[in-house]
Design an enzyme around this catalytic site. Structure first.
Site, PDB file in Angstrom:
ATOM      1  N   ASP A 235     -25.574   9.336  45.066  1.00  0.00           N
ATOM      2  CA  ASP A 235     -26.548   8.677  45.928  1.00  0.00           C
ATOM      3  C   ASP A 235     -27.957   9.231  45.671  1.00  0.00           C
ATOM      4  O   ASP A 235     -28.130  10.143  44.851  1.00  0.00           O
ATOM      5  CB  ASP A 235     -26.106   8.894  47.394  1.00  0.00           C
ATOM      6  CG  ASP A 235     -26.416   7.708  48.271  1.00  0.00           C
ATOM      7  OD1 ASP A 235     -27.340   6.955  47.949  1.00  0.00           O
ATOM      8  OD2 ASP A 235     -25.737   7.548  49.303  1.00  0.00           O
ATOM      9  N   ASP A 293     -27.937  -1.048  51.577  1.00  0.00           N
ATOM     10  CA  ASP A 293     -26.565  -1.199  52.102  1.00  0.00           C
ATOM     11  C   ASP A 293     -26.307  -2.581  52.688  1.00  0.00           C
ATOM     12  O   ASP A 293     -27.167  -3.170  53.344  1.00  0.00           O
ATOM     13  CB  ASP A 293     -26.319  -0.171  53.216  1.00  0.00           C
ATOM     14  CG  ASP A 293     -26.277   1.235  52.669  1.00  0.00           C
ATOM     15  OD1 ASP A 293     -26.631   1.431  51.494  1.00  0.00           O
ATOM     16  OD2 ASP A 293     -25.895   2.134  53.434  1.00  0.00           O
TER      17      ASP A 293
HETATM   18  C1  GAL Z   1     -26.059   5.297  51.495  1.00  0.00           C
HETATM   19  C2  GAL Z   1     -25.186   4.463  50.577  1.00  0.00           C
HETATM   20  C3  GAL Z   1     -23.949   4.066  51.355  1.00  0.00           C
HETATM   21  C4  GAL Z   1     -23.218   5.306  51.798  1.00  0.00           C
HETATM   22  C5  GAL Z   1     -24.148   6.197  52.614  1.00  0.00           C
HETATM   23  C6  GAL Z   1     -23.504   7.526  52.945  1.00  0.00           C
HETATM   24  O1  GAL Z   1     -27.192   5.685  50.811  1.00  0.00           O
HETATM   25  O2  GAL Z   1     -25.904   3.331  50.155  1.00  0.00           O
HETATM   26  O3  GAL Z   1     -23.110   3.227  50.565  1.00  0.00           O
HETATM   27  O4  GAL Z   1     -22.745   5.992  50.665  1.00  0.00           O
HETATM   28  O5  GAL Z   1     -25.339   6.460  51.904  1.00  0.00           O
HETATM   29  O6  GAL Z   1     -24.348   8.352  53.708  1.00  0.00           O
END
Ligand code: GAL
Length: 508
Positions: A235, A293
């Site tokens: 991430d 997301d």
């Molecule tokens: C976001 C990501 C999500 C999930 C989340 C976890 O940045 O896009 O899919 O992984 O973090 O904190």
């Protein structure tokens, strides 16, 4: 949904018409990836995905030394040390018949030669992910037949971490939620013929404020490999905005993963902000998120299914075997209940288009909307990662996830992502060429109103991907209903609001 519905109160007013395929009945069929990538000399766990009444008997010829097939049809062992392609002739038989197929085992650096199929913990469990959740999910993936249709990855998302690393810098799992660490979880997942994914972040912290991977790339990659991890979602929270910096940070992790003795897929998650489709393949990324997301809504808002699909569709040129645009997880089975998809809390300072509303609650997708969501994702050759409680799947959820003809479109070895060819009156018409010379065509009704239309196959099939040689007549199959519509030049569609239809056309 429905093709040719003459009456005014026909199928378009009912739910989506989707056949329910039983993975445990009937003659045998082979499914899943027909091209499988593995790095030289690394462990391979690959189920020869097969459905049909049990018991099934597998036979494989062409397996290189070091690999064998177990009684459940799972290819296990170590890939050859030399790069090259091995043609495996697979046959599976049961009391009702026999099926054959060819699987190409491609030993080299490219992984995910077809889009990954599996599950991720985030949308449903959020910060509550645990060893128990992961093992239960892996078992449900087998019990529901998903594994036998080609689903393989069980991915742990954020919050698996202990409050801090070990003194020597090694990563540690949460002592209560993963009491014995990650290794025994990986072992159980592998026993079932499945693969385990994990999550980290290219900064000091993850999005959930657990420890990130920056500066610990080697120690983390070595630990993941020792635990038996098969995929890393990396991430980008708390990281600088620069594209060059992102590329360097993902590159450092890509190098560290390649220095291990496992095939570990790198899944890039910087939400498409730095055009990862231009650089992720070079740093070892096999898939990259293209948008922020997804939330459990069909709306045009930046986190809705329609908006995400529209953005992802523009990136068709960048997809191919080993390099996939990732428009985020599936919302099948979440229906507004997902821990991370049901409510969106936005910060106080918002960019102009979002100003005015800070808390959004989503009731989830309707039956037609979720059907369109899966249709669009399969057409876009997207990774299909469910993220709900698999054991609690409804009949419709399973019908949407286990349709072999729809999965074959997503998994087609040519690896082409569908293009939007036409969009008259709010009807998106998408075309996706297939390796055998056929073309998958979907029509999605973006409006709330029932819509009918006639789709001329030549006009859609040829456009966008170059001319398709044809006499103008096509054998047409309704993929969701799993039935032939005969030989035709055109398809009449009758779509409920937000509904879709999906046909596969092969030159007659
Ligand atoms: C976001 C990501 C999500 C999930 C989340 C976890 O940045 O896009 O899919 O992984 O973090 O904190």
């Amino acid at each position: 949904m429905g093709t040719t519905a003459p009456s005014t109160d026909g199928p378009a007013t009912a739910g989506p018409s989707v056949a329910r395929f039983d993975p445990f009945a009937g003659p045998p069929h082979l499914h899943g990836a027909q091209r499988v990538g593995v790095r030289p000399g690394t462990e391979l766990i690959h189920p020869l995905a097969a459905t049909g009444a049990r018991p099934l008997r597998f036979e494989v010829t062409g397996l290189p030394d070091g690999l064998h097939v177990d009684a459940e049809g799972i290819v296990r062992g170590r890939a050859p040390a030399e790069a090259g392609t091995h043609r495996l002739e697979v046959s599976v038989a049961n009391a009702e018949g026999r099926a054959h197929d060819v699987v190409e085992l491609v030993v080299g650096e490219a992984l995910c030669l077809t889009p990954p199929l599996g599950w991720n913990s985030w949308n449903v469990y959020g910060a509550e992910v645990s060893a128990e959740v992961i093992v239960r999910t892996a078992e449900a993936m087998v019990a529901t037949g998903l594994r036998d249709l080609g689903y393989q990855y069980v991915n742990i998302d954020d919050h698996w971490h202990a409050p801090r690393r070990a003194r020597d810098g090694a990563p540690l799992a949460h002592p209560e939620r993963f009491p014995d660490g990650i290794e025994p979880v990986a072992r159980r997942v592998h026993q079932l013929g499945l693969k385990l994914g994990i999550y980290s972040d290219a900064a000091h912290l993850t999005c959930g404020r657990c420890f990130g991977g920056l500066g610990h790339e080697q120690v983390d990659a070595r630990a993941y490999a020792a635990w038996g991890v098969d995929l890393l979602k990396y991430d980008y929270c708390f990281a600088p905005s620069s594209g060059d910096e992102a590329r360097a940070r993902y590159g450092a992790m890509g190098d560290a993963l390649r220095a291990t003795d496992r095939s570990i897929v790198l899944s890039v998650c910087e939400w498409g902000f730095r055009r990862p489709w231009r650089w992720a393949p070079e740093v070892g990324g096999a898939l990259w998120r293209t948008t922020p997301d997804i939330f459990d809504t069909f709306s045009w808002s930046p986190f809705g299914v329609r908006h995400i699909a529209r953005r992802n569709l523009r990136l068709a040129d960048h997809a191919g075997p080993g390099r996939w645009n990732d428009p985020d997880m599936l919302l099948v089975g979440n229906r507004g209940r997902g821990a991370s998809t049901g409510v969106l809390r936005l910060p106080n300072q918002l960019p102009a288009p979002l100003r005015g509303r800070r808390i959004w609650r989503f009731r989830g997708l309707s039956d037609h909307q979720v059907h369109s969501h899966v249709t669009l994702w399969a057409m876009m050759a997207a990774p299909l990662l469910a993220s709900h409680d698999l054991a609690a799947s409804s009949e419709l959820d399973l019908a949407l996830l286990t349709n072999p003809e729809v999965l074959a479109i997503d998994q087609d070895p040519l690896g082409a992502q569908a293009r939007k060819v036409r969009a008259p009156l709010g009807l998106w018409q998408l075309a996706k060429p297939l390796r055998d010379g056929g073309v998958a065509i979907s029509v999605t009704n973006l409006t709330r109103m029932r819509r009918r239309a006639t789709v001329r196959i030549d006009r859609v099939a040829g456009a966008g991907h170059g001319p398709v040689p044809t006499s103008g007549r096509w054998h047409v199959r309704d993929a969701w209903e799993m039935r032939s519509l005969g030989e035709r030049r055109q398809v009449e569609v009758d779509l409920a609001g937000h509904g879709s239809t999906l046909v596969v056309c092969r030159p007659a």
